[in-house]
Design an enzyme around this catalytic site. Structure first.
Site, PDB file in Angstrom:
ATOM      1  CG  HIS A  65       5.309  -4.470   3.041  1.00 39.46           C
ATOM      2  ND1 HIS A  65       5.599  -5.560   2.256  1.00 39.46           N
ATOM      3  CD2 HIS A  65       5.003  -3.474   2.174  1.00 39.46           C
ATOM      4  CE1 HIS A  65       5.491  -5.234   0.986  1.00 39.46           C
ATOM      5  NE2 HIS A  65       5.128  -3.956   0.909  1.00 39.46           N
ATOM      6  CD  GLU A  72       2.113  -6.220   2.203  1.00 37.73           C
ATOM      7  OE1 GLU A  72       1.721  -5.125   2.662  1.00 37.73           O
ATOM      8  OE2 GLU A  72       2.382  -6.396   1.004  1.00 37.73           O
TER       9      GLU A  72
END
EC number: 5.1.3.15
Length: 284
Positions: free
Chosen positions: A159, A257
């Site tokens: 992320h 991400e």
């Protein structure tokens, strides 16, 4: 423009070892000072919190304030063994256990190309390994082995919070024509032209190959590759507040991400492995 909170470790002119453990905000952090780059990892979550090749601006954003306990917002959290909310246990933490637990550093070495690290977490019948190669480029590789005797479900993400000059002056190219799902509007979407995120964005694209994060404020282009077996997630909160993050800080990042299993969870057979990777380099 705020200074990255972890650049404080590199202000001294004295020579530092390549790897040195420090205590910061009640966490153990590994400070890396190599001729090609500077970086900081947290033992909690094996989270890369800061990365900066020599002579460049930081690549990753990290919040100035950290909670006393819990997840650190910024860098590249490892969201594992689920991404987002757990599909059935509402009381369990968003984005899984991995970013809340201390990992073991099995190997750290340096050479003329940069630094190479191997982190590992053993949890129940799972083993997850994170390999990091940092120098003029950044590469993270996540590998999960399922060691139980029954099949299991998995979703995961790297992320990444990318540091930028101003969210109003960035655009993502390379997604043109990609099919995806707009989670804010709850609708299927197809990207037309460059993607701008200033007003808020939460889209999941089925996409392979590099995309380009064009940062006009900093006159920089980062080429980001989420691999060939993952979804590419683009997120920015827009005008929505984030707990513990100032309004000024919100304008200084955008998330691009690598994720897998977010829409349809992966089913791993006993002994099977799942892989996820994230790479970045400076564009020409």
């Amino acid at each position: 423009m705020h200074e990255h909170p972890l650049q404080r470790f590199f202000r001294s002119l004295r020579e530092r070892p390549v790897f040195a453990w420090e205590r910061y905000r009640q966490r153990d952090v590994l400070v890396i000072d190599h001729p090609l780059c500077q970086a900081v990892f947290s033992r909690q979550g094996a989270q890369l919190l800061h990365f900066q090749p020599r002579g460049q601006k930081p690549w990753l954003w990290c919040a100035a304030k950290w909670p006393q306990v819990g997840a650190i917002r910024g860098g590249v959290p490892v969201c594992w063994p689920w991404y987002g909310r757990h599909p059935s246990e509402n009381a369990w933490p968003s984005h899984g256990w991995a970013r809340l637990i201390d990992w073991k550093l099995l190997d750290s070495r340096s050479d003329e190309d940069g630094v190479h690290l191997h982190w590992q977490l053993q949890l129940c019948d799972w083993q997850v390994d994170l390999h990091a190669d940092l120098g003029e480029r950044m590469e993270l590789r996540l590998s999960t082995e399922h060691q139980d005797s029954l099949p299991c479900q998995l979703s995961q993400a790297l992320h990444a919070y990318w540091r930028i000059g101003d969210v109003g002056e960035v655009a993502l190219s390379g997604l043109e024509g990609a099919q995806g799902y707009d989670q804010l509007n709850r609708a299927v979407c197809q990207q037309e032209g460059e993607l701008r995120v200033e007003g808020g964005c939460q889209r999941v694209f089925q996409h392979e190959g590099e995309l380009q994060l064009k940062d006009h404020a900093w006159q920089r282009e980062l080429c980001i590759d989420t691999g060939d077996s993952a979804d590419t997630v683009v997120w920015h909160p827009g005008a929505r507040p984030l707990l513990g993050v100032s309004w000024d800080e919100i304008s200084e990042f955008v998330c691009v991400e690598a994720a897998s299993g977010g829409t349809d969870s992966l089913c791993l057979a006993p002994g099977e492995r799942a892989h996820l990777s994230l790479q970045a380099r400076v564009g020409a």
